[in-house]
Design a protein around this motif. Structure first.
Motif, short mmCIF file in Angstrom:
data_model
loop_
_atom_site.label_atom_id
_atom_site.label_comp_id
_atom_site.label_asym_id
_atom_site.label_seq_id
_atom_site.Cartn_x
_atom_site.Cartn_y
_atom_site.Cartn_z
N ILE A 1 -1.57 0.88 -19.05
CA ILE A 1 -2.07 1.72 -17.96
C ILE A 1 -1.28 1.48 -16.67
O ILE A 1 -1.71 1.88 -15.58
CB ILE A 1 -3.58 1.52 -17.72
N SER A 2 -0.15 0.80 -16.78
CA SER A 2 0.74 0.51 -15.64
C SER A 2 -0.03 -0.12 -14.47
O SER A 2 0.00 0.36 -13.33
CB SER A 2 1.45 1.79 -15.16
N ALA A 3 -0.71 -1.20 -14.75
CA ALA A 3 -1.49 -1.88 -13.71
C ALA A 3 -1.35 -3.39 -13.85
O ALA A 3 -1.02 -3.90 -14.91
CB ALA A 3 -2.95 -1.47 -13.81
N LEU A 4 -1.60 -4.06 -12.74
CA LEU A 4 -1.69 -5.52 -12.72
C LEU A 4 -3.11 -5.89 -12.30
O LEU A 4 -3.69 -5.22 -11.45
CB LEU A 4 -0.70 -6.12 -11.72
N PRO B 1 0.27 1.28 -9.38
CA PRO B 1 1.27 2.06 -8.65
C PRO B 1 0.92 3.55 -8.65
O PRO B 1 0.35 4.06 -9.61
CB PRO B 1 2.57 1.80 -9.43
N TYR B 2 1.29 4.20 -7.54
CA TYR B 2 1.11 5.66 -7.50
C TYR B 2 2.02 6.33 -8.51
O TYR B 2 1.67 7.34 -9.10
CB TYR B 2 1.43 6.19 -6.09
N ASP B 3 3.21 5.75 -8.69
CA ASP B 3 4.21 6.29 -9.62
C ASP B 3 4.43 5.24 -10.71
O ASP B 3 4.86 4.12 -10.41
CB ASP B 3 5.52 6.56 -8.87
N TYR C 1 0.82 -1.22 0.00
CA TYR C 1 0.00 0.00 0.00
C TYR C 1 0.85 1.28 0.00
O TYR C 1 0.35 2.35 -0.30
CB TYR C 1 -0.99 0.02 1.16
N GLU C 2 2.15 1.16 0.32
CA GLU C 2 3.02 2.33 0.26
C GLU C 2 3.35 2.70 -1.19
O GLU C 2 3.75 3.82 -1.47
CB GLU C 2 4.31 2.07 1.02
N LEU C 3 3.21 1.75 -2.10
CA LEU C 3 3.58 1.95 -3.50
C LEU C 3 2.40 1.96 -4.47
O LEU C 3 2.53 2.42 -5.60
CB LEU C 3 4.54 0.85 -3.94
N ALA C 4 1.26 1.40 -4.01
CA ALA C 4 0.17 1.22 -4.97
C ALA C 4 -1.18 1.30 -4.27
O ALA C 4 -1.29 1.14 -3.06
CB ALA C 4 0.32 -0.14 -5.64
N HIS C 5 -2.19 1.52 -5.08
CA HIS C 5 -3.57 1.44 -4.59
C HIS C 5 -4.25 0.31 -5.35
O HIS C 5 -3.65 -0.32 -6.23
CB HIS C 5 -4.29 2.78 -4.73
#
Length: 101
Positions: free
Chosen positions: A64-67, A26-28, A6-10
């Motif tokens: 979209i940089s997602a998994l 990821p947030y970034d 959760y520190e890196l992604a939602h």
């Protein structure tokens, strides 16, 4: 040093029958490659081993940089049929974000 996911992604989640569908974003965007390396289907299966008893399939969505993870047999028989408390996918997405990396 280990960090919580959760520190890196939602996350976004949904549930269909007895299947959990959860995305990790990821947030970034620069962290996407590291998430691909660390947040594998096996790692998710191990982290949610007491919740998910079926197969875990990971889909990579680099545009979209997602998994996205599709987890079968994850909702105690299904949201509308289970007597378990709060088995919705949204709750389980928070369980996934507790994963250490």
């Amino acid at each position: 040093m280990k960090r919580k996911l959760y520190e890196l992604a939602h996350s976004r989640a949904g549930d269909k029958g007895n299947t959990l569908i959860v995305s990790v974003i990821p947030y970034d965007e620069r962290d996407y490659g590291m998430l691909c390396e660390k947040v594998t289907a096996d790692a998710v299966r191990e982290h949610l081993r007491e919740i998910v008893s079926g197969e875990v399939i990971r889909y990579e969505l680099p545009n979209i940089s997602a998994l996205q993870f599709v987890c079968s047999q994850a909702l105690l028989g299904g949201v509308t049929t289970s007597l378990g408390m709060d088995t919705h996918g949204k709750s389980l997405s928070y369980a996934l974000l507790e994963m250490e990396m």
